[in-house]
Design a protein around this motif. Structure first.
Motif, PDB file in Angstrom:
ATOM      1  N   LEU A 119      -2.101 -13.732  46.626  1.00  0.00           N
ATOM      2  CA  LEU A 119      -2.622 -12.718  45.709  1.00  0.00           C
ATOM      3  C   LEU A 119      -2.418 -13.091  44.243  1.00  0.00           C
ATOM      4  CD1 LEU A 119      -1.467  -9.487  47.584  1.00  0.00           C
ATOM      5  CD2 LEU A 119      -3.706 -10.565  47.613  1.00  0.00           C
ATOM      6  N   GLY A 120      -1.844 -14.256  43.994  1.00  0.00           N
ATOM      7  CA  GLY A 120      -1.589 -14.712  42.635  1.00  0.00           C
ATOM      8  C   GLY A 120      -0.312 -15.520  42.563  1.00  0.00           C
ATOM      9  N   ARG A 121      -0.121 -16.215  41.465  1.00  0.00           N
ATOM     10  CA  ARG A 121       1.023 -17.116  41.337  1.00  0.00           C
ATOM     11  C   ARG A 121       1.834 -16.831  40.073  1.00  0.00           C
ATOM     12  NH1 ARG A 121       0.683 -22.077  44.269  1.00  0.00           N
ATOM     13  NH2 ARG A 121      -1.079 -22.084  45.705  1.00  0.00           N
TER      14      ARG A 121
ATOM     15  N   PRO B  89      14.788  -6.528  35.932  1.00  0.00           N
ATOM     16  CA  PRO B  89      14.426  -6.533  34.508  1.00  0.00           C
ATOM     17  C   PRO B  89      13.529  -7.700  34.101  1.00  0.00           C
ATOM     18  CG  PRO B  89      16.663  -7.314  34.796  1.00  0.00           C
ATOM     19  CD  PRO B  89      16.197  -6.889  36.151  1.00  0.00           C
ATOM     20  N   PHE B  90      13.363  -8.689  34.983  1.00  0.00           N
ATOM     21  CA  PHE B  90      12.468  -9.827  34.734  1.00  0.00           C
ATOM     22  C   PHE B  90      11.526  -9.927  35.940  1.00  0.00           C
ATOM     23  CE2 PHE B  90      16.616 -10.645  32.786  1.00  0.00           C
ATOM     24  CZ  PHE B  90      16.270 -10.861  31.449  1.00  0.00           C
ATOM     25  N   CYS B  91      10.629  -9.001  36.045  1.00  0.00           N
ATOM     26  CA  CYS B  91       9.889  -8.734  37.271  1.00  0.00           C
ATOM     27  C   CYS B  91       9.085  -9.918  37.800  1.00  0.00           C
ATOM     28  CB  CYS B  91       8.947  -7.548  37.033  1.00  0.00           C
ATOM     29  SG  CYS B  91       8.131  -6.937  38.492  1.00  0.00           S
ATOM     30  N   GLY B  92       8.449 -10.664  36.913  1.00  0.00           N
ATOM     31  CA  GLY B  92       7.676 -11.833  37.344  1.00  0.00           C
ATOM     32  C   GLY B  92       6.604 -11.463  38.349  1.00  0.00           C
ATOM     33  N   SER B  93       6.588 -12.138  39.483  1.00  0.00           N
ATOM     34  CA  SER B  93       5.569 -11.898  40.507  1.00  0.00           C
ATOM     35  C   SER B  93       5.872 -10.677  41.360  1.00  0.00           C
ATOM     36  CB  SER B  93       5.437 -13.124  41.411  1.00  0.00           C
ATOM     37  OG  SER B  93       6.646 -13.329  42.129  1.00  0.00           O
ATOM     38  N   GLY B  94       7.030 -10.068  41.172  1.00  0.00           N
ATOM     39  CA  GLY B  94       7.344  -8.826  41.859  1.00  0.00           C
ATOM     40  C   GLY B  94       7.918  -8.958  43.245  1.00  0.00           C
ATOM     41  N   THR B  95       8.460 -10.123  43.595  1.00  0.00           N
ATOM     42  CA  THR B  95       9.023 -10.296  44.937  1.00  0.00           C
ATOM     43  C   THR B  95      10.120  -9.270  45.216  1.00  0.00           C
ATOM     44  OG1 THR B  95       8.522 -12.662  44.877  1.00  0.00           O
ATOM     45  CG2 THR B  95      10.099 -11.929  46.529  1.00  0.00           C
ATOM     46  N   THR B  96      10.940  -8.970  44.223  1.00  0.00           N
ATOM     47  CA  THR B  96      11.981  -7.959  44.400  1.00  0.00           C
ATOM     48  C   THR B  96      11.366  -6.629  44.815  1.00  0.00           C
ATOM     49  OG1 THR B  96      13.266  -9.037  42.655  1.00  0.00           O
ATOM     50  CG2 THR B  96      13.965  -6.833  43.322  1.00  0.00           C
ATOM     51  N   GLY B  97      10.294  -6.245  44.136  1.00  0.00           N
ATOM     52  CA  GLY B  97       9.632  -4.985  44.441  1.00  0.00           C
ATOM     53  C   GLY B  97       8.955  -4.980  45.792  1.00  0.00           C
ATOM     54  N   VAL B  98       8.334  -6.084  46.145  1.00  0.00           N
ATOM     55  CA  VAL B  98       7.662  -6.190  47.443  1.00  0.00           C
ATOM     56  C   VAL B  98       8.663  -5.957  48.571  1.00  0.00           C
ATOM     57  CG1 VAL B  98       6.454  -7.745  49.018  1.00  0.00           C
ATOM     58  CG2 VAL B  98       5.836  -7.713  46.606  1.00  0.00           C
ATOM     59  N   VAL B  99       9.786  -6.653  48.505  1.00  0.00           N
ATOM     60  CA  VAL B  99      10.800  -6.539  49.559  1.00  0.00           C
ATOM     61  C   VAL B  99      11.448  -5.158  49.541  1.00  0.00           C
ATOM     62  CG1 VAL B  99      12.976  -7.454  50.438  1.00  0.00           C
ATOM     63  CG2 VAL B  99      11.219  -9.018  49.587  1.00  0.00           C
ATOM     64  N   ALA B 100      11.713  -4.627  48.357  1.00  0.00           N
ATOM     65  CA  ALA B 100      12.334  -3.309  48.251  1.00  0.00           C
ATOM     66  C   ALA B 100      11.450  -2.232  48.874  1.00  0.00           C
ATOM     67  CB  ALA B 100      12.627  -2.984  46.785  1.00  0.00           C
ATOM     68  N   VAL B 101      10.193  -2.189  48.487  1.00  0.00           N
ATOM     69  CA  VAL B 101       9.290  -1.140  48.967  1.00  0.00           C
ATOM     70  C   VAL B 101       8.996  -1.303  50.457  1.00  0.00           C
ATOM     71  CG1 VAL B 101       6.978  -0.158  48.720  1.00  0.00           C
ATOM     72  CG2 VAL B 101       8.300  -0.752  46.689  1.00  0.00           C
ATOM     73  N   GLU B 102       8.835  -2.539  50.914  1.00  0.00           N
ATOM     74  CA  GLU B 102       8.616  -2.778  52.344  1.00  0.00           C
ATOM     75  C   GLU B 102       9.758  -2.226  53.186  1.00  0.00           C
ATOM     76  OE1 GLU B 102       5.909  -6.870  52.601  1.00  0.00           O
ATOM     77  OE2 GLU B 102       8.055  -6.938  52.979  1.00  0.00           O
TER      78      GLU B 102
ATOM     79  N   THR C 195       2.341  -7.977  40.457  1.00  0.00           N
ATOM     80  CA  THR C 195       3.338  -7.195  41.186  1.00  0.00           C
ATOM     81  C   THR C 195       2.698  -5.985  41.850  1.00  0.00           C
ATOM     82  OG1 THR C 195       5.131  -7.864  39.705  1.00  0.00           O
ATOM     83  CG2 THR C 195       5.458  -5.835  40.946  1.00  0.00           C
ATOM     84  N   LYS C 196       1.920  -5.255  41.092  1.00  0.00           N
ATOM     85  CA  LYS C 196       1.229  -4.073  41.620  1.00  0.00           C
ATOM     86  C   LYS C 196       0.347  -4.448  42.804  1.00  0.00           C
ATOM     87  CE  LYS C 196      -2.423  -0.850  40.240  1.00  0.00           C
ATOM     88  NZ  LYS C 196      -3.336  -0.477  39.121  1.00  0.00           N
ATOM     89  N   ARG C 197      -0.403  -5.537  42.647  1.00  0.00           N
ATOM     90  CA  ARG C 197      -1.315  -5.987  43.702  1.00  0.00           C
ATOM     91  C   ARG C 197      -0.537  -6.324  44.975  1.00  0.00           C
ATOM     92  NH1 ARG C 197      -3.973  -9.107  40.269  1.00  0.00           N
ATOM     93  NH2 ARG C 197      -3.045 -11.084  40.905  1.00  0.00           N
ATOM     94  N   ARG C 198       0.570  -7.025  44.818  1.00  0.00           N
ATOM     95  CA  ARG C 198       1.362  -7.448  45.980  1.00  0.00           C
ATOM     96  C   ARG C 198       2.018  -6.260  46.685  1.00  0.00           C
ATOM     97  NH1 ARG C 198       5.698 -11.651  44.875  1.00  0.00           N
ATOM     98  NH2 ARG C 198       5.552 -11.982  47.138  1.00  0.00           N
ATOM     99  N   ILE C 199       2.576  -5.341  45.918  1.00  0.00           N
ATOM    100  CA  ILE C 199       3.253  -4.203  46.533  1.00  0.00           C
ATOM    101  C   ILE C 199       2.256  -3.295  47.242  1.00  0.00           C
ATOM    102  CG2 ILE C 199       4.584  -2.108  46.080  1.00  0.00           C
ATOM    103  CD1 ILE C 199       6.043  -3.605  43.874  1.00  0.00           C
ATOM    104  N   LEU C 200       1.123  -3.028  46.615  1.00  0.00           N
ATOM    105  CA  LEU C 200       0.127  -2.155  47.228  1.00  0.00           C
ATOM    106  C   LEU C 200      -0.526  -2.804  48.436  1.00  0.00           C
ATOM    107  CD1 LEU C 200      -1.579  -0.540  44.098  1.00  0.00           C
ATOM    108  CD2 LEU C 200       0.258   0.390  45.530  1.00  0.00           C
TER     109      LEU C 200
END
Length: 255
Positions: A182-184, A211-224, A242-247
Motif C-alpha cells: 500500500l506504499g513504502r 511520535p515518529f509514525c512513518g508508515s504506521g506499522t505501530t498503528g497497524v499492529v495496535a488496531v489489529e 498510515t491511514k490507508r494501511r490501518i483502514l
C-alpha cells in the motif's frame, strides 16, 4: 494538527515535540518511538542488488552531536509527560543514536527493563568492505522508575514463543514486500517486531503512541489487536499511508 480520527486511532500532522505538548498528561499506556537515526550523510548502500543512496530525507540529516542529543532529550521529555506512571516506552535505533537516547533516559532516572537486539538475517551487505556488516538494531524497553509496576504479559509471550521464555535476541527479517503493497517508507519496520513489543506490555483497549509514525506499522499492529493508537508525523504522505494501511486491515495471522 489533527489529520484523521476515528474510534480506534488519531493521526496528527506536525512536529512531535510541539504536538505531544497538546496531549493529555499521563494518558498513554505504551510508546514506541523510531526516531531519525541521522544516517543521511550522502553515503551508499545496497538495495535489491543495486547501489543506492542512504539519504532518506532532510529529517534524517544530522545537526551535529550536541544538537542531535538535545533533540532526543526534548522529545523524550514530552513522551515522559504523556506516559502513565506504570506505562513503558520502546525505542529503536542503531549505534548512531541509541547511546545518546540511553544516556538521556538515565539522566531522566528511567529504568531500562531490557535491551533487545533485533538481528536481521537478510540485512544489506556492506559496500565499503572496511568494517563488519551491520546486521542488527537495538531496542530499549524502559519505564519511569525501577519501582513502577509495568505490564509484562509473560505467559502470553512464552506461549507465543513455543512454550519457551523469549530471549533478548530477536531474529526477524527486514520488512517483507507484502507489507509494502500500500506504499513504502524508507525506515519501515516489520509487523512482527511491533507485534512482540505491543503484545508483551499492553492489554486490549489501551492506548499506544508513536511520535515518529512513518508508515504506521505501530498503528497497524495496535488496531489489529484491539488497542487504540495515536500517530504523529511531520509528513502528510506518511500519515496518509498510515491511514490507508490501518483502514485496509489485512488482519494477518502471526505464526
Amino acid at each position: 494538527m489533527e489529520y484523521y480520527k476515528n474510534e480506534n486511532m488519531k493521526l496528527i500532522l506536525g512536529d512531535c515535540i510541539e504536538e505531544l505538548k497538546k496531549l493529555e498528561e499521563k494518558s498513554v499506556n505504551m510508546i514506541f518511538a523510531d526516531p531519525p537515526y541521522k544516517l543521511s550523510n550522502d553515503g551508499i548502500t545496497c538495495q535489491n542488488g543495486r547501489m543506492v543512496s542512504v539519504n532518506k530525507g532532510e529529517w534524517d540529516r544530522s545537526s551535529g552531536f550536541k544538537n542531535d542529543h538535545e533533540f532526543n532529550k526534548k522529545w523524550l521529555k514530552e513522551c515522559d509527560r504523556v506516559l502513565k506512571d506504570d506505562g513503558t516506552i520502546w525505542i529503536s535505533g542503531t549505534y548512531h543514536i541509541i547511546h545518546s537516547i540511553a544516556f538521556a533516559l538515565m539522566e531522566m532516572d528511567y529504568y531500562i527493563i531490557n535491551e533487545i537486539a533485533w538481528y536481521k538475517p537478510n540485512a544489506a551487505p556492506n559496500m565499503g568492505c572496511r568494517c563488519f556488516t551491520a546486521s542488527h538494531e537495538t531496542l530499549i524497553w524502559a519505564k519511569k522508575s525501577k519501582k513502577a509496576k509495568h505490564t509484562f504479559n509473560y505467559s502470553f509471550i512464552k506461549e507465543y514463543n513455543g512454550g519457551k521464555q523469549m530471549r533478548s535476541m530477536w531474529e526477524i527479517s527486514t520488512t517483507p514486500k507484502r507489507e509494502k503493497e500500500l506504499g513504502r517508507h524508507p525506515t519501515q519496520k516489520p509487523k512482527e517486531l511491533l507485534y512482540r513489543c505491543i503484545m508483551s506490555c499492553t492489554h486490549e483497549g489501551e492506548l499506544v503512541l508513536d511520535p515518529f509514525c512513518g508508515s504506521g506499522t505501530t498503528g497497524v499492529v495496535a488496531v489489529e489487536n484491539k488497542r487504540r493508537f495515536i500517530g504523529i508525523d511531520t509528513e502528510q504522505e506518511f500519515l496518509e499511508l498510515t491511514k490507508r494501511r490501518i483502514l485496509h486491515q489485512d488482519l494477518e495471522v502471526y505464526s
